[in-house]
Motif scaffolding. Structure first.
Motif, PDB file in Angstrom:
ATOM      1  N   ARG A   1      60.742  21.630  43.181  1.00 59.23           N
ATOM      2  CA  ARG A   1      61.381  22.126  44.407  1.00 59.23           C
ATOM      3  C   ARG A   1      61.304  23.650  44.500  1.00 59.23           C
TER       4      ARG A   1
ATOM      5  N   LEU B   1      61.525  24.942  48.398  1.00 65.38           N
ATOM      6  CA  LEU B   1      62.657  24.240  49.017  1.00 65.38           C
ATOM      7  C   LEU B   1      63.973  24.820  48.527  1.00 65.38           C
ATOM      8  N   TRP B   2      63.966  25.248  47.268  1.00 64.78           N
ATOM      9  CA  TRP B   2      65.135  25.937  46.728  1.00 64.78           C
ATOM     10  C   TRP B   2      64.704  27.348  46.355  1.00 64.78           C
TER      11      TRP B   2
ATOM     12  N   ALA C   1      54.503  25.366  54.373  1.00 67.86           N
ATOM     13  CA  ALA C   1      54.186  23.945  54.549  1.00 67.86           C
ATOM     14  C   ALA C   1      52.694  23.713  54.788  1.00 67.86           C
TER      15      ALA C   1
ATOM     16  N   PHE D   1      54.695  18.543  49.600  1.00 64.11           N
ATOM     17  CA  PHE D   1      55.658  18.053  48.610  1.00 64.11           C
ATOM     18  C   PHE D   1      55.892  16.564  48.840  1.00 64.11           C
TER      19      PHE D   1
ATOM     20  N   PRO E   1      58.387  13.775  47.752  1.00 61.32           N
ATOM     21  CA  PRO E   1      59.636  13.543  47.021  1.00 61.32           C
ATOM     22  C   PRO E   1      59.646  12.164  46.350  1.00 61.32           C
TER      23      PRO E   1
ATOM     24  N   VAL F   1      63.141   5.775  54.427  1.00 60.91           N
ATOM     25  CA  VAL F   1      63.171   6.162  55.836  1.00 60.91           C
ATOM     26  C   VAL F   1      64.086   5.183  56.551  1.00 60.91           C
ATOM     27  N   GLY F   2      65.151   5.683  57.158  1.00 63.45           N
ATOM     28  CA  GLY F   2      66.145   4.795  57.735  1.00 63.45           C
ATOM     29  C   GLY F   2      65.869   4.411  59.177  1.00 63.45           C
TER      30      GLY F   2
ATOM     31  N   VAL G   1      54.800   8.470  61.009  1.00 63.56           N
ATOM     32  CA  VAL G   1      55.262   9.187  59.815  1.00 63.56           C
ATOM     33  C   VAL G   1      54.154  10.093  59.279  1.00 63.56           C
TER      34      VAL G   1
ATOM     35  N   MET H   1      53.578  13.239  61.184  1.00 58.83           N
ATOM     36  CA  MET H   1      54.540  14.315  60.940  1.00 58.83           C
ATOM     37  C   MET H   1      53.994  15.327  59.938  1.00 58.83           C
ATOM     38  N   GLY H   2      53.027  14.904  59.127  1.00 62.98           N
ATOM     39  CA  GLY H   2      52.387  15.836  58.207  1.00 62.98           C
ATOM     40  C   GLY H   2      51.664  16.960  58.935  1.00 62.98           C
TER      41      GLY H   2
ATOM     42  N   ASN I   1      60.176   1.212  57.924  1.00 58.29           N
ATOM     43  CA  ASN I   1      61.382   0.707  57.257  1.00 58.29           C
ATOM     44  C   ASN I   1      61.240  -0.749  56.828  1.00 58.29           C
TER      45      ASN I   1
ATOM     46  N   ARG J   1      51.131  11.186  54.190  1.00 59.69           N
ATOM     47  CA  ARG J   1      51.690  12.271  54.995  1.00 59.69           C
ATOM     48  C   ARG J   1      51.406  13.626  54.349  1.00 59.69           C
TER      49      ARG J   1
ATOM     50  N   THR K   1      48.733  17.072  55.733  1.00 61.48           N
ATOM     51  CA  THR K   1      49.002  18.507  55.879  1.00 61.48           C
ATOM     52  C   THR K   1      47.780  19.341  55.506  1.00 61.48           C
TER      53      THR K   1
END
Lengths: 368, 253
Positions: free
Chosen positions: B37, B42-43, B66, B71, B73, B78-79, B87, B90-91, B128, B142, B146
């Motif tokens: 991260r 991200l951090w 980006a 990255f 994870p 995915v809810g 999806v 989105m990359g 989902n 994804r 990028t």
């Protein structure tokens, strides 16, 4: 191996066809809802205590918008002109604006909170706006000018959001879980204040009745002033939300994923919250507290079109407008001459319809 | 790196080089994910810095990072009922401006990414409704979409079957051959031995050792860090297979 991969049965085939069905529905949805919106608006203007034929409605509206020479207003009485253009028309437009604003705010908040239960009341904006209005009533400001009530409601909503945001923010980060909890707690606190003011105001029955009616939401005696009060905020809110459709999509996948794909999460969150508060404030200011629209409309549209905001946002705005116009029409006509409060109708008709949809298409929602 | 006064990771000096698969290994909670991260920006590190080509990540816009660092994870849940293609699209977000819509260039990148992660046949399904392993490959797709020069992955094979694990490792190796910098946190030391070029060994929040895999997966380094005994089985293909045994109960600290 390849045999196993190419074997497509049961849920796989069903889910692929669900995506195709979505694409098909998208083609039908916008023309269908737009036409329904026009029909509902016409019906909203022509139906009421005095029924006016739709030809007269079209004639009057065209005559009021177009230059005088273009439209022959012969056969339309002055009374009809007043009813159509000064009484019912602004009312229908306010209904549409309120519906669109609440639906967009609902979509945005559900996106930021990644939670289908989010609506404008979870960040305390509705409650803040209600308190602002209550203050306007008990101090007598509301009776002095038609502008005071919307203004205090709007300011109340924003102060509430600001408080919630400040409380939930720590060293530059605002976790949504904290935001949600802070919103619920601040909302409860504000509601307590409102209730206290209302109970104290019961010494004057008229004021108390006015407040209680306002809290149930309603669009009686709305004028063009109310249209112009809410329209700029709605326009601004809609534009900002449409600029953020992809960010909202990404936020649904989680903050870390959004950040790793180039979203400035905290900035987007602030922008979306402020926009949602703007829209909610503008809506509550001119209609009182109308529940259920911000929660149900985005759901219904998501069930039909899927979660992608590029379609979801404009579709929800149109559907919200349609929903509130129809509810307001019902509110006026179900039990004449008494008007049923708009908030009662939105819940009474919205909830059963929503439950029916829920039972029918549970698998496509994705979060149950 | 410190959060709420607790050090999560300290004394880590690590460089992820292009054209190389760098594995991060270490016991649970040793700081592998934290390091990833930090590297992904991200951090923000409490002290020290994370840099990309010499430029401090702290001063770079998220979109710029980006475009260059992807990255993946560990948690790929995915809810919401997006389609797989949505999806993966989105990359492309960091490449498409606010007032632009994705163009043919973006569509081509998405198709290529779907193909490479072997999820083209899933493109029209709802994400989902996929299995955990399928979802993991979608998220991998994804990150490929990028077209970032560096890819950081947190346990990308934890939910995959054997065949897809091997395919994923092969893909990471290929990406490295194309000149990309690949960093991957892994539990499976045998996979590290077989697929990684370099490795960093994490222990209790700091980097113990870093270098070519052969120098890191030495019994005298691995055994104390993981608290196990290692047995090597030489196979005809050349790579050792590591077998781990629990240590007999120890007395004292």
């Amino acid at each position: 191996m390849s045999g196993i991969r190419s074997l497509r049965t049961g849920p796989e085939a069903a889910s692929a066809s669900a995506t195709k069905a979505r694409a098909g529905r998208l083609l039908v949805f916008f023309p269908a809802v737009s036409s329904l919106l026009v029909v509902a608006a016409c019906a909203g203007v022509s139906i009421g205590s005095t029924d006016i034929s739709w030809q007269t409605v079209v004639q009057t509206v065209a005559g009021s918008i177009l230059p005088e020479a273009w439209m022959d207003l012969g056969g339309v009485s002055d009374a009809e002109r007043v009813i159509v253009w000064l009484i019912r028309m602004p009312r229908v437009i306010v209904a549409a604006l309120v519906g669109a604003a609440l639906a967009i705010a609902g979509v945005q908040l559900q996106g930021v909170f990644r939670n289908p239960l989010a609506d404008p009341s979870v960040i305390g904006v509705s409650q803040g706006a209600a308190l602002g209005a209550v203050i306007a009533f008990v101090t007598g400001l509301a009776t002095r000018s038609a502008l005071w009530l919307p203004m205090t409601a709007f300011i109340g909503g924003f102060i509430a959001l600001f408080a919630v945001y400040l409380i939930a923010t720590r060293s530059g980060r605002t976790p949504v879980a904290t935001l949600l909890l802070a919103g619920i707690a601040v909302g409860a606190l504000i509601t307590a204040c409102s209730s206290l003011l209302i109970s104290l105001s019961f010494v004057n029955w008229q004021v108390a009745a006015e407040i209680v009616f306002w809290m149930m939401g309603g669009l009686d005696s709305r004028t063009w002033t109310h249209v112009w009060i809410s329209l700029p905020f709605l326009a601004l809110g809609t534009l900002v939300s449409l600029w953020h459709t992809r960010e909202l999509d990404l936020m649904l996948l989680g903050e870390e994923t959004s950040a790793s794909l180039g979203v400035d999460v905290e900035t987007v969150k602030r922008t979306i919250l402020a926009t949602a508060a703007l829209l909610t404030g503008a809506a509550v200011a001119v209609s009182g507290v109308v529940g259920f629209v911000g929660l149900v409309v985005p759901h219904m549209v998501r069930l039909i079109l899927g979660p992608s905001h590029r379609a979801l946002l404009p579709a929800s705005a149109l559907s919200g407008a349609l929903f509130v116009i129809v509810c307001d029409l019902l509110a006026r006509t179900v039990h004449p001459p008494t008007e049923i409060r708009l908030g009662v109708i939105t819940a009474a008709f919205g909830a059963p319809f929503f439950l029916w949809l829920l039972r029918r298409q549970r698998k496509e929602i994705g979060y149950f | 790196m410190r959060i709420d006064g607790r050090w999560l990771v300290r004394d880590v000096s690590l460089s992820i080089e292009p054209a190389r698969v760098t594995a991060l290994v270490g016991p649970n909670g040793s700081g592998k994910s934290t390091v990833l991260r930090l590297l992904a920006g991200l951090w923000r590190p409490t002290n020290g810095r994370a840099a990309l080509d010499g430029a401090d990540l702290a001063g770079m816009a998220r979109r710029l990072i980006a475009r260059q660092v992807a990255f993946v994870p560990q948690d790929t849940h995915v809810g919401f009922a997006f389609s797989v293609r949505q999806v993966v699209e989105m990359g492309r977000h960091p490449h498409v401006g606010r007032f632009e819509t994705p163009g043919p260039r973006d569509a081509a990148a998405v198709e290529a990414a779907l193909e490479r992660a072997d999820v083209t046949h899933l493109a029209d399904r709802l994400v989902n409704e996929l299995s955990g392993g399928e979802r993991q490959r979608v998220v991998l797709a994804r990150s490929l979409a990028t077209e970032a020069e560096a890819i950081l992955l947190d346990e990308p094979t934890s939910n995959l079957d054997i065949d897809h694990s091997l395919e994923t490792f092969k893909l990471l190796k290929d990406l490295a051959k194309e000149g990309k910098a690949v960093a991957v946190a892994l539990h499976d030391l045998n996979a590290v031995e077989r697929w990684a070029d370099h490795a960093g060994l994490m222990h209790a929040g700091s980097l113990r050792e870093c270098g070519p895999v052969r120098d890191i997966l030495r019994d005298d380094l691995v055994e104390p860090v993981f608290g196990v005994e290692v047995e090597r089985i030489h196979s005809a293909t050349g790579a050792d297979t590591l077998v781990f045994h629990r240590r007999p109960a120890q007395c004292g600290p």
